[in-house]
Design a protein around this motif. Structure first.
Motif, PDB file in Angstrom:
ATOM      1  N   TYR A 136       0.510  -1.390  -0.019  1.00 39.10           N
ATOM      2  CA  TYR A 136      -0.094  -0.094   0.172  1.00 39.10           C
ATOM      3  C   TYR A 136       1.065   1.194   0.304  1.00 39.10           C
ATOM      4  O   TYR A 136       0.627   2.459  -0.728  1.00 39.10           O
ATOM      5  N   SER A 159      -5.290   4.792  -5.793  1.00 45.71           N
ATOM      6  CA  SER A 159      -6.415   4.390  -4.447  1.00 45.71           C
ATOM      7  C   SER A 159      -7.943   4.510  -4.897  1.00 45.71           C
ATOM      8  O   SER A 159      -7.944   5.823  -5.787  1.00 45.71           O
ATOM      9  N   PRO A 213      -5.934   0.663   4.125  1.00 44.47           N
ATOM     10  CA  PRO A 213      -6.688  -0.025   5.491  1.00 44.47           C
ATOM     11  C   PRO A 213      -6.566   0.111   6.795  1.00 44.47           C
ATOM     12  O   PRO A 213      -5.432   0.781   7.588  1.00 44.47           O
ATOM     13  N   SER A 266      -3.813  -7.949  -2.333  1.00 51.43           N
ATOM     14  CA  SER A 266      -4.746  -8.522  -0.849  1.00 51.43           C
ATOM     15  C   SER A 266      -3.254  -8.317   0.097  1.00 51.43           C
ATOM     16  O   SER A 266      -1.875  -8.505  -0.442  1.00 51.43           O
ATOM     17  N   TRP A 281      -6.137  -7.580   4.670  1.00 54.32           N
ATOM     18  CA  TRP A 281      -6.852  -6.587   3.708  1.00 54.32           C
ATOM     19  C   TRP A 281      -6.890  -7.226   2.653  1.00 54.32           C
ATOM     20  O   TRP A 281      -6.150  -8.504   2.057  1.00 54.32           O
ATOM     21  N   GLU A 340      -9.342  -6.622  -1.113  1.00 57.05           N
ATOM     22  CA  GLU A 340     -10.029  -5.829  -2.207  1.00 57.05           C
ATOM     23  C   GLU A 340      -9.988  -6.450  -3.182  1.00 57.05           C
ATOM     24  O   GLU A 340      -9.169  -6.756  -4.557  1.00 57.05           O
ATOM     25  N   ASP A 380     -11.870  -5.298  -7.675  1.00 54.36           N
ATOM     26  CA  ASP A 380     -12.582  -4.024  -8.503  1.00 54.36           C
ATOM     27  C   ASP A 380     -12.633  -5.226  -9.726  1.00 54.36           C
ATOM     28  O   ASP A 380     -12.166  -5.362 -10.449  1.00 54.36           O
ATOM     29  N   LEU A 403     -16.533  -2.513  -6.663  1.00 52.12           N
ATOM     30  CA  LEU A 403     -15.244  -2.222  -4.801  1.00 52.12           C
ATOM     31  C   LEU A 403     -15.810  -2.631  -4.205  1.00 52.12           C
ATOM     32  O   LEU A 403     -16.881  -2.481  -3.345  1.00 52.12           O
ATOM     33  N   ARG A 442     -13.816  -4.383   0.487  1.00 53.49           N
ATOM     34  CA  ARG A 442     -12.545  -4.657   0.910  1.00 53.49           C
ATOM     35  C   ARG A 442     -12.879  -5.060   1.356  1.00 53.49           C
ATOM     36  O   ARG A 442     -13.670  -4.753   2.636  1.00 53.49           O
ATOM     37  N   GLN A 484     -11.622  -6.691   5.335  1.00 53.97           N
ATOM     38  CA  GLN A 484     -10.236  -6.504   6.434  1.00 53.97           C
ATOM     39  C   GLN A 484     -10.866  -6.360   7.905  1.00 53.97           C
ATOM     40  O   GLN A 484     -11.637  -6.555   8.334  1.00 53.97           O
ATOM     41  N   ASP A 533     -15.520  -2.853   2.911  1.00 59.56           N
ATOM     42  CA  ASP A 533     -16.197  -1.518   2.304  1.00 59.56           C
ATOM     43  C   ASP A 533     -16.835  -1.960   1.445  1.00 59.56           C
ATOM     44  O   ASP A 533     -16.139  -3.091   0.712  1.00 59.56           O
ATOM     45  N   SER A 535     -17.938   5.749  -1.033  1.00 66.02           N
ATOM     46  CA  SER A 535     -17.807   3.935  -0.278  1.00 66.02           C
ATOM     47  C   SER A 535     -18.971   4.320   0.473  1.00 66.02           C
ATOM     48  O   SER A 535     -19.158   5.876   0.869  1.00 66.02           O
TER      49      SER A 535
END
Length: 353
Positions: free
Chosen positions: A131, A141, A147, A246, A258, A260, A262, A281, A283, A285, A307, A323
């Motif tokens: 990240y 992002s 995260p 991830s 986490w 994620e 998309d 999207l 996510r 976590q 999320d 989001s």
């Protein structure tokens, strides 16, 4: 002006063993015929809202990025952040307070010795996990906030001041192995604050499967010395606009992960069609406390969060981000609503030779 396909590719260039700025220069030179010795000024301008447990804050932000090649082997690159946050007053008072911040995210010099080795000196982003180096710019992002485990392994500032070696150890038509190793000294200056530490990351990329897996490690060498461990897996299947990312990180006091995903549909006229510009999207976590010492920026209790997002990729390098998240923990459950708009810019900083 950047084309939408190029913007989509720019979100992936940081996977290269090359510094982000160098990858940006090479990509734009190949795409637009810009000389590779031409300095580039890039970055993002955004406006975000965040409604957390009923309180709404507003944040306009500018993140400029400079990549300035010097000859064939040297590169200066830097990123900064300028923002102002407006947030509700506490203590039962009405109205809003505000805070202002301007500072360098990093400022580094790169010497590209070969395709296998780049030497980095200055203030750089710590190569732990994915990240911090790859997804933290606002124009890359998918979600407005990072995260929950984003701070693990980043030693409070997310950057080191010292030296780093990185490059491609092995690369062929089947796979490649990249590495990054660094040492950072302690710096108390506000613009270049860092802790004394060392560590690095290595990753394996399978080209046919478009699958990447990597390991990270670093150790804090000042105050209470701690070890941090990380692992990441990214998958981007060929001929699709699906991405799975991830990451797992573990520190002395907490750990978490986490995941994620998309997707953009190409079935209704391609990525640039009305439908293809939508990007749903998700996510997932979780964080887990290993003890009651809260010094790592993670929640004070075991936390689960999901999320859901829906971004829209407008023409001319503009994205709308929306989001909704629901967070669960023993300290309380609450909703987080976020919206934002980001414009990505890129142009020569001055005329190159």
């Amino acid at each position: 002006m950047l084309q939408p396909k190029l913007v989509f590719r720019l979100s992936r260039v940081a996977r290269s063993a090359r510094p982000f700025g160098l990858a940006l220069v090479m990509l734009c030179a190949a795409r637009y015929g810009i000389a590779q010795n031409t300095p580039l000024l890039s970055g993002g301008i955004g406006f975000f809202t965040n409604t957390n447990a009923g309180n709404t804050s507003y944040t306009p932000i500018i993140e400029p990025l400079l990549a300035a090649p010097i000859g064939q082997h040297f590169l200066i690159e830097s990123r900064a952040a300028i923002l102002e946050s407006f947030f509700p007053r506490g203590g039962g008072r009405t109205g809003y307070d505000h805070s202002y911040f301007a500072g360098l995210t990093y400022l580094q010099g790169d010497y590209i010795a070969s395709s296998h080795l780049t030497l980095v000196g200055g203030s750089f982003l710590i190569p732990f996990g994915t990240y911090n180096e790859r997804l933290s710019p606002i124009w890359i992002s998918n979600f407005q906030d990072g995260p929950l485990i984003a701070n693990l392994g980043l030693l409070s500032t997310g950057r080191g001041t010292g030296g780093m070696m990185r490059g491609s150890a092995i690369s062929n038509h089947k796979y490649s192995i990249d590495y990054a190793a660094y040492f950072s000294s302690r710096v108390g200056n506000e613009q270049f604050a860092s802790e004394r530490s060392f560590g690095g990351r290595t990753s394996l990329y399978l080209k046919d499967q478009r699958l990447e897996a990597g390991l990270s490690y670093n150790r804090s060498l000042q105050g209470t010395q701690e070890n941090f461990y990380g692992m990441h897996v990214w998958w981007e299947p060929a001929d699709t606009a699906f991405r799975l990312r991830s990451e797992y990180a573990r520190g002395h006091h907490a750990q978490g992960y986490w995941i994620e995903a998309d997707y953009r549909s190409q079935a209704f006229g391609g990525l640039n069609s009305f439908v293809g510009r939508f990007e749903p999207l998700i996510r997932l976590q979780q964080t887990f406390r290993r003890d009651t010492i809260v010094s790592d920026g993670l929640p004070p209790a075991n936390t689960q969060r999901v999320d859901f997002g829906l971004d829209y990729n407008l023409p001319h390098n503009t994205r709308i981000l929306t989001s909704y998240a629901r967070q669960f923990s023993s300290t309380g459950n609450f909703n987080v609503w976020e919206t934002g708009i980001v414009y990505r810019f890129l142009f020569p900083a001055w005329k190159g030779k």
